[in-house]
Design a protein around this motif. Structure first.
Motif, PDB file in Angstrom:
ATOM      1  N   HIS A   1      -9.989   8.612  -9.462  1.00 60.99           N
ATOM      2  CA  HIS A   1      -8.555   8.487  -9.757  1.00 60.99           C
ATOM      3  C   HIS A   1      -8.291   8.887 -11.222  1.00 60.99           C
TER       4      HIS A   1
ATOM      5  N   LYS B   1       6.428   8.060 -13.363  1.00 56.13           N
ATOM      6  CA  LYS B   1       5.174   7.383 -12.980  1.00 56.13           C
ATOM      7  C   LYS B   1       4.805   7.611 -11.516  1.00 56.13           C
TER       8      LYS B   1
ATOM      9  N   GLU C   1       1.180   8.778 -10.513  1.00 50.02           N
ATOM     10  CA  GLU C   1       0.226   7.849  -9.895  1.00 50.02           C
ATOM     11  C   GLU C   1       0.106   8.088  -8.389  1.00 50.02           C
TER      12      GLU C   1
ATOM     13  N   VAL D   1      -6.008   0.967  -1.470  1.00 48.15           N
ATOM     14  CA  VAL D   1      -4.631   0.520  -1.215  1.00 48.15           C
ATOM     15  C   VAL D   1      -3.765   0.657  -2.476  1.00 48.15           C
ATOM     16  N   SER D   2      -4.375   1.205  -3.514  1.00 51.12           N
ATOM     17  CA  SER D   2      -3.640   1.363  -4.773  1.00 51.12           C
ATOM     18  C   SER D   2      -2.420   2.258  -4.586  1.00 51.12           C
ATOM     19  N   TYR D   3      -1.380   1.918  -5.266  1.00 52.57           N
ATOM     20  CA  TYR D   3      -0.165   2.732  -5.332  1.00 52.57           C
ATOM     21  C   TYR D   3       0.424   3.105  -3.975  1.00 52.57           C
ATOM     22  N   ASP D   4       0.212   2.257  -2.985  1.00 50.28           N
ATOM     23  CA  ASP D   4       0.868   2.497  -1.692  1.00 50.28           C
ATOM     24  C   ASP D   4       2.381   2.579  -1.872  1.00 50.28           C
ATOM     25  N   PHE D   5       2.915   1.819  -2.845  1.00 46.43           N
ATOM     26  CA  PHE D   5       4.371   1.818  -3.055  1.00 46.43           C
ATOM     27  C   PHE D   5       4.890   3.152  -3.581  1.00 46.43           C
ATOM     28  N   TYR D   6       4.016   4.023  -4.050  1.00 48.24           N
ATOM     29  CA  TYR D   6       4.427   5.382  -4.422  1.00 48.24           C
ATOM     30  C   TYR D   6       4.021   6.395  -3.349  1.00 48.24           C
TER      31      TYR D   6
ATOM     32  N   PRO E   1       8.578  -0.368 -10.775  1.00 50.08           N
ATOM     33  CA  PRO E   1       8.053   0.043  -9.459  1.00 50.08           C
ATOM     34  C   PRO E   1       8.424  -0.939  -8.347  1.00 50.08           C
TER      35      PRO E   1
END
Lengths: 67, 196
Positions: B74, B93, B97, B125-130, B196
């Motif tokens: 990453h 961001k 990201e 599961v990192s940055y699923d919101f993006y 975010p």
């Protein structure tokens, strides 16, 4: 403090002093679930990378005041 | 447990592979900084990060686990990401990201093919919101995922949104900048929300 309130503090900091204040809030924050813990790790990366953006802005302002 | 030298050498291989796969030059200065930033309960505040001097930070708490390699990938993608500057990052961001993390998931198997590591790898599961909003936009472009994210990585961070909108309009000629569906407008907004 909720995660949303913490995020607000972390990502609205415009000066290094506000950033340090937000860091303290982040250090005190107790996560409520594994999902929140993961989210906070992601927020943490962005928060620490934002520090550079804030410092660069402050540096630019200092130079502008000097000249 | 891997020594610092082994971690450093592993990161060099990872970054070289990223450069080879993307054709983009890396700005990584070769330094790995092991950080210990933690909350008052001793939990890490991040897994990894990229400093603006182009050091790569890895948190001490992940060094002994497989996640260390994924985090290294990453951060390695950040080092080749075009136009990654403090102001652009602060404003966009989601486009940095989300793109970097999706590249990590898409290319991890290939990047780590020569590493003797147990499979399956750790679930990302990192940055699923993006990634979720980016995937909604990609669906409108009908561009294949590897191509979509690799192409975005090579476009300056501050221009990625503009490019995605252009691709959407190219694929859907009945749409124009002034007539984007509400769903697209909202998704675009999600990606550039300061919080975010």
């Amino acid at each position: 403090m909720t995660l949303e309130e913490l995020a607000q503090k972390m990502f609205s900091a415009q000066t290094t002093a506000q950033w340090e204040e937000a860091l303290l809030a982040l250090q005190k924050y107790e996560t409520k679930s594994p999902e929140e813990s993961q989210k906070l790790l992601d927020y943490g990366e962005m928060f620490f990378m934002r520090r550079g953006a804030i410092e660069a802005r402050e540096q630019k302002e200092r130079v502008a005041q000097t000249f | 447990m891997r020594s610092i030298t082994q971690i450093q050498q592993g990161q060099e291989v990872i970054v070289a592979k990223i450069v080879e796969l993307t054709g983009l030059p890396s700005r990584w200065n070769g330094n790995i900084i092991i950080r210990t930033d933690s909350n008052f309960r001793g939990e890490p505040l991040f897994a990894g990060a990229k400093d603006w001097t182009c050091d790569i930070w890895l948190h001490a708490s992940i060094l002994h686990i497989a996640q260390c390699y994924s985090t290294g990938i990453h951060e390695g993608f950040h080092s080749v990401s075009v136009g990654l500057e403090p102001d652009a990052y602060d404003r966009w961001k989601g486009y940095e990201e989300g793109v970097v993390e999706q590249c990590t998931r898409l290319f991890r198997e290939k990047i780590l093919e020569d590493f003797r590591l147990a499979r399956p790898f750790d679930r990302r599961v990192s940055y699923d919101f993006y990634i979720e909003p980016l995937e909604r936009l990609r669906a409108w472009t009908r561009i294949q995922n590897v191509f979509f994210y690799q192409r975005l990585l090579s476009i300056p961070v501050a221009e990625r949104e503009k490019s995605v909108v252009e691709w959407i309009i190219q694929t859907n000629p009945h749409l124009s900048l002034s007539s984007l569906p509400k769903e697209i407008e909202e998704t675009l907004r999600t990606l550039k929300e300061p919080i975010p």
